[in-house]
Write an enzyme that holds these catalytic residues in place. Structure first.
Site, PDB file in Angstrom:
ATOM      1  N   ASP A  49      40.031  60.966  27.784  1.00 50.46           N
ATOM      2  CA  ASP A  49      40.883  61.735  28.694  1.00 50.46           C
ATOM      3  C   ASP A  49      41.768  60.809  29.520  1.00 50.46           C
ATOM      4  OD1 ASP A  49      42.024  63.798  30.165  1.00 50.46           O
ATOM      5  OD2 ASP A  49      40.335  64.006  31.529  1.00 50.46           O
ATOM      6  N   ASN A  64      46.135  58.822  39.289  1.00 46.36           N
ATOM      7  CA  ASN A  64      46.329  60.177  38.789  1.00 46.36           C
ATOM      8  C   ASN A  64      47.662  60.704  39.295  1.00 46.36           C
ATOM      9  OD1 ASN A  64      45.792  62.903  37.752  1.00 46.36           O
ATOM     10  ND2 ASN A  64      43.701  62.153  37.506  1.00 46.36           N
ATOM     11  N   MET A  98      41.131  85.982  39.159  1.00 43.11           N
ATOM     12  CA  MET A  98      39.984  85.926  38.251  1.00 43.11           C
ATOM     13  C   MET A  98      40.365  86.585  36.927  1.00 43.11           C
ATOM     14  SD  MET A  98      36.883  85.365  37.306  1.00 43.11           S
ATOM     15  CE  MET A  98      35.848  86.012  35.991  1.00 43.11           C
ATOM     16  N   GLU A 101      50.544  70.137  46.081  1.00 40.57           N
ATOM     17  CA  GLU A 101      50.820  68.824  45.508  1.00 40.57           C
ATOM     18  C   GLU A 101      52.301  68.478  45.488  1.00 40.57           C
ATOM     19  OE1 GLU A 101      48.936  68.356  41.709  1.00 40.57           O
ATOM     20  OE2 GLU A 101      46.925  68.764  42.486  1.00 40.57           O
ATOM     21  N   ARG A 155      54.145  70.897  41.365  1.00 42.24           N
ATOM     22  CA  ARG A 155      54.494  69.582  41.913  1.00 42.24           C
ATOM     23  C   ARG A 155      55.944  69.441  42.333  1.00 42.24           C
ATOM     24  NH1 ARG A 155      51.099  68.818  37.699  1.00 42.24           N
ATOM     25  NH2 ARG A 155      48.965  68.438  38.394  1.00 42.24           N
ATOM     26  N   ALA A 188      45.596  70.447  27.792  1.00 41.86           N
ATOM     27  CA  ALA A 188      45.070  69.648  26.682  1.00 41.86           C
ATOM     28  C   ALA A 188      43.575  69.809  26.484  1.00 41.86           C
ATOM     29  CB  ALA A 188      45.414  68.173  26.881  1.00 41.86           C
ATOM     30  N   GLU A 189      42.840  70.217  27.522  1.00 41.36           N
ATOM     31  CA  GLU A 189      41.399  70.438  27.354  1.00 41.36           C
ATOM     32  C   GLU A 189      41.107  71.738  26.598  1.00 41.36           C
ATOM     33  OE1 GLU A 189      41.885  67.336  29.875  1.00 41.36           O
ATOM     34  OE2 GLU A 189      42.672  69.297  30.333  1.00 41.36           O
ATOM     35  N   ASN A 226      46.206  63.578  27.216  1.00 35.22           N
ATOM     36  CA  ASN A 226      45.009  63.176  26.484  1.00 35.22           C
ATOM     37  C   ASN A 226      44.828  63.975  25.202  1.00 35.22           C
ATOM     38  OD1 ASN A 226      44.298  65.198  28.799  1.00 35.22           O
ATOM     39  ND2 ASN A 226      42.772  65.579  27.222  1.00 35.22           N
TER      40      ASN A 226
END
Length: 725
Positions: A309, A397, A674, A71, A123, A185-186, A264
């Site tokens: 969100d 986004n 993982m 990104e 980014r 934030a989630e 969010n």
């Protein structure tokens, strides 16, 4: 890193840099990921034109040695190209030849993967005072020697490592500090931005987005005491409140302020986060901070009491516009919530706000108060499911847009789509470093098919929603759009292949708009009309924004290639990653360049292998419990699709089945990304998840054997459902 270089052989096509006058946009150098101080993603260079762009070809490429999301937009300073990659890797190349100068890989605690909802992306870098600044996924800022890549200093900017904090954004230099946000934030975070001393890495200040529990004492800053009045005193402080400012940090040299877009709320629903309601400052807000002290100068909340969100972390553009006959220093911002805002960047005064997609959470923005005209009848899902426009993926986004001053057009990726959203009743206990959003999201292209998977009463309630017929009529589309910032009017729009096909944009003074596609194309358009002038197939998905620079009198265009980001496990069938894999590359073009080497096609999908027998004590209830645990903890990374860039757990081999507990609970594959889950899942939980996956693998194998016998493809479409339900 294994660079693969191919120097262009054709001669340079000569042309002027353009008429004399003040330069607008980036010049020979591209000094930050946004190009210029305003992060306009616009270039004053004009050697590559509509007349000669047909000769554009590959100058050189570099394989980045990874296969996740790319990104970042590269930075070029004095003939050296710097860029970042997966988890905070950094690279330096000779910008003209592609000769690698150095590569840096941070030591990353892969446990942080548990809280990176949207891939191990990065980014970009910042460059100042002979140093390259890059933030690692696990929240360490590195200052690297720009010439050698050696670590000058490293600093931990995470406030509480027992929480779900992570980092995917680009640092921003503001005077003598480097400013960085964080994500998560989630999960269970309380958002903040951090400023570190450029020379030493020492903490200079930290600014929190939301207040802390008032029972813990006074707030850190006066503006947080004011914010506390907009929260229920009995809010879910144990979850943190959210607000993570994971992107969109701009230093404005004209005002001397640092502008920050915040994230969010967590949990998603206002009714669970702050039961008594309130605006919940400073969620979904643009704030201006003094870079010397972190003191807040002004704020404008775009989504008061965020319920959907709707982050404000999308890229900002700082420029000048003539408004009502006056020249104004403005910030143009199009966040997730579907509106495009133009604010005075000295005062935060709202100058314009217009919808750019369908919005049913609000009927508009009151020009006098600056507040949205909320529409709870259609968008408040507290008492039942609702279809909300735009979707949580956002009208806009992270994909950078560009502002072209010659045409006055804002050009960027826009997604006009909604989603069904619902939650379970009652409050849930906080889960450390785990999803706490307590909401299920089903995007409108999938809603009709998803109704068969929902309980009958809920499905019937969805069919009665006013937005359901709208979702059937027009489930959604992604486009590259050219928009007038002051009116929100679309001047031209170009459809992309599907809602996941979105990318960053570059415009140039010669009238070019350049962007990628996840099918692997680099597309060059005429900015004024959107007409396609040139397409180059690269064979690798392109989501990042291209940039352009001059080296040795030659104009180059560079772009990072690789599928990833939000929803990264769900690789769309039209993506080049689906057919040719996801080899991450940096691609650099020039006039007279060569053809791009295309990766080989992936081998055919094979039938899922036979799973082991279930344990003797496994029951239907065990499998159902395992399914719930899987969707609560695992599904955000494991799409269970054959071309996913994370393992398809329906295709586990015998050795993986044998080590399942060790992988899930003990971290046997932490080095591969993982994380271990022994602080959240019990051995019985791991066994239940395993039982569900064994059952799923058996069903998948039977289904694929039947398809194979009938001559049908094995990779049928599946629903895109993001859930904590």
């Amino acid at each position: 890193m294994r660079p693969l270089l191919s120097l262009a052989l054709a001669a340079l096509a000569a042309c002027s840099l353009g008429a004399a006058g003040p330069q607008v946009g980036a010049g020979a150098n591209w000094t930050n990921p946004g190009g210029d101080a305003g992060k306009t993603h616009h270039s004053a260079l004009a050697q590559i034109t509509p007349a000669n762009v047909g000769a554009l070809g590959l100058a050189w490429q570099a394989e980045l040695g990874t296969m996740r999301g790319q990104e970042a937009t590269p930075v070029v300073v004095d003939g050296v190209l710097y860029t970042s990659g997966v988890a905070g890797r950094a690279y330096a190349f000779d910008a003209a030849s592609g000769r690698p100068l150095w590569a840096f890989e941070p030591e990353v605690d892969m446990q942080v993967n548990r809280t990176t909802c949207c891939d191990m992306v990065n980014r970009g870098v910042a460059v100042a005072r002979g140093k390259v600044f890059v933030a690692s996924l696990d929240g360490w800022m590195y200052a690297l020697d720009a010439k050698t890549g050696a670590v000058v200093w490293k600093s931990d900017f995470i406030e509480n490592r027992r929480k779900g904090d992570n980092s995917t954004g680009a640092p921003e230099v503001a005077g003598d500090v480097v400013v960085i946000g964080m994500g998560g934030a989630e999960y269970d975070v309380r958002g903040y931005v951090t400023a570190l001393d450029l020379d030493t890495g020492k903490l200079r200040w930290r600014w929190h987005v939301v207040p802390h529990d008032p029972k813990l004492g006074p707030q850190e800053r006066p503006e947080l005491e004011a914010a506390l009045k907009t929260w229920d005193p009995n809010s879910r402080w144990d979850i943190g409140g959210g607000g993570a400012p994971w992107d969109a940090i701009n230093y404005d040299p004209e005002t001397g302020y640092v502008l920050v877009g915040t994230g969010n709320g967590g949990p998603y629903a206002t009714s669970k986060r702050s039961p008594a309601g309130g605006d919940n400052l400073y969620l979904g807000t643009l704030v201006a901070l003094d870079p010397k002290t972190g003191r807040m100068v002004w704020h404008y909340q775009e989504t008061p009491g965020d319920n959907w969100d709707f982050t404000s972390t999308q890229p900002m553009i700082l420029t000048h516009l003539t408004i009502d006959g006056k020249d104004r220093s403005v910030v143009i911002h199009a966040p997730k919530n579907g509106f495009m805002y133009v604010l005075d960047r000295r005062t935060g005064e709202l100058l314009r706000a217009n919808a750019i997609v369908r919005t049913n959470w609000a009927k508009g923005i009151d020009a006098k108060t600056g507040r949205p005209l909320l529409n709870p009848a259609e968008a408040d899902y507290t008492d039942g499911p609702k279809i909300v426009f735009p979707a949580t993926t956002g009208a806009r986004n992270w994909h950078p847009a560009s502002y072209d001053p010659a045409t006055g057009l804002y050009v960027g990726a826009v997604l006009d789509m909604g989603n069904l959203i619902f939650m379970t009743p009652g409050q849930k206990p906080a889960r450390a470093r785990a999803l706490n959003n307590d909401a299920a999201l089903i995007f409108t292209p999938d809603v009709k098919a998803a109704l068969d998977t929902l309980p009958a009463p809920m499905a019937e309630a969805v069919r009665r929603l006013p937005a359901y017929q709208e979702a059937l009529r027009d489930p959604g589309k992604a486009q590259i759009r050219a928009i007038e910032p002051l009116t929100g009017k679309t001047v031209w729009a170009a459809d992309t292949l599907g809602w996941q096909d979105r990318g960053g944009v570059l415009t140039t003074a010669s009238g070019l708009t350049i962007h990628g596609g996840v099918d692997g194309r680099l597309v060059v358009r005429e900015t004024a009309t959107g007409k396609v002038l040139k397409e180059i197939q690269t064979g690798t998905p392109i989501m990042a924004a291209p940039m352009t620079f001059m080296a040795g009198g030659v104009q180059y265009i560079a772009v990072a290639a690789g599928w990833g980001g939000g929803g990264y496990p769900f690789v769309p069938r039209y993506s080049a990653a689906y057919t040719r894999g996801n080899m991450n590359r940096l691609l650099v073009f020039r006039l007279g360049g060569e053809a791009v080497p295309i990766p080989d096609l992936l081998p055919p999908i094979e039938v899922a292998p036979e799973p082991p027998a279930q344990a003797a004590d496994v029951t239907a209830e065990t499998i159902a419990r395992g399914q719930g645990l899987f969707f609560n903890n695992c599904a955000i990374c494991h799409a269970n699709q054959p071309r996913s860039i994370t393992p398809d757990l329906r295709r586990m081999q015998p050795g993986t089945h044998e080590l399942f507990r060790q992988i899930v609970l003990e971290g046997a594959l932490v080095a591969g990304g993982m994380p271990r889950w022994n602080d959240v899942l019990t051995p019985g939980d791991a066994d239940a998840i395993h039982a569900y996956l064994i059952d799923l693998q058996g069903k998948t194998r039977a289904d694929e054997l039947a398809k194979q016998k009938a001559g049908k493809p094995l990779d049928g479409p599946s629903l895109t459902i993001l859930s904590n339900y």
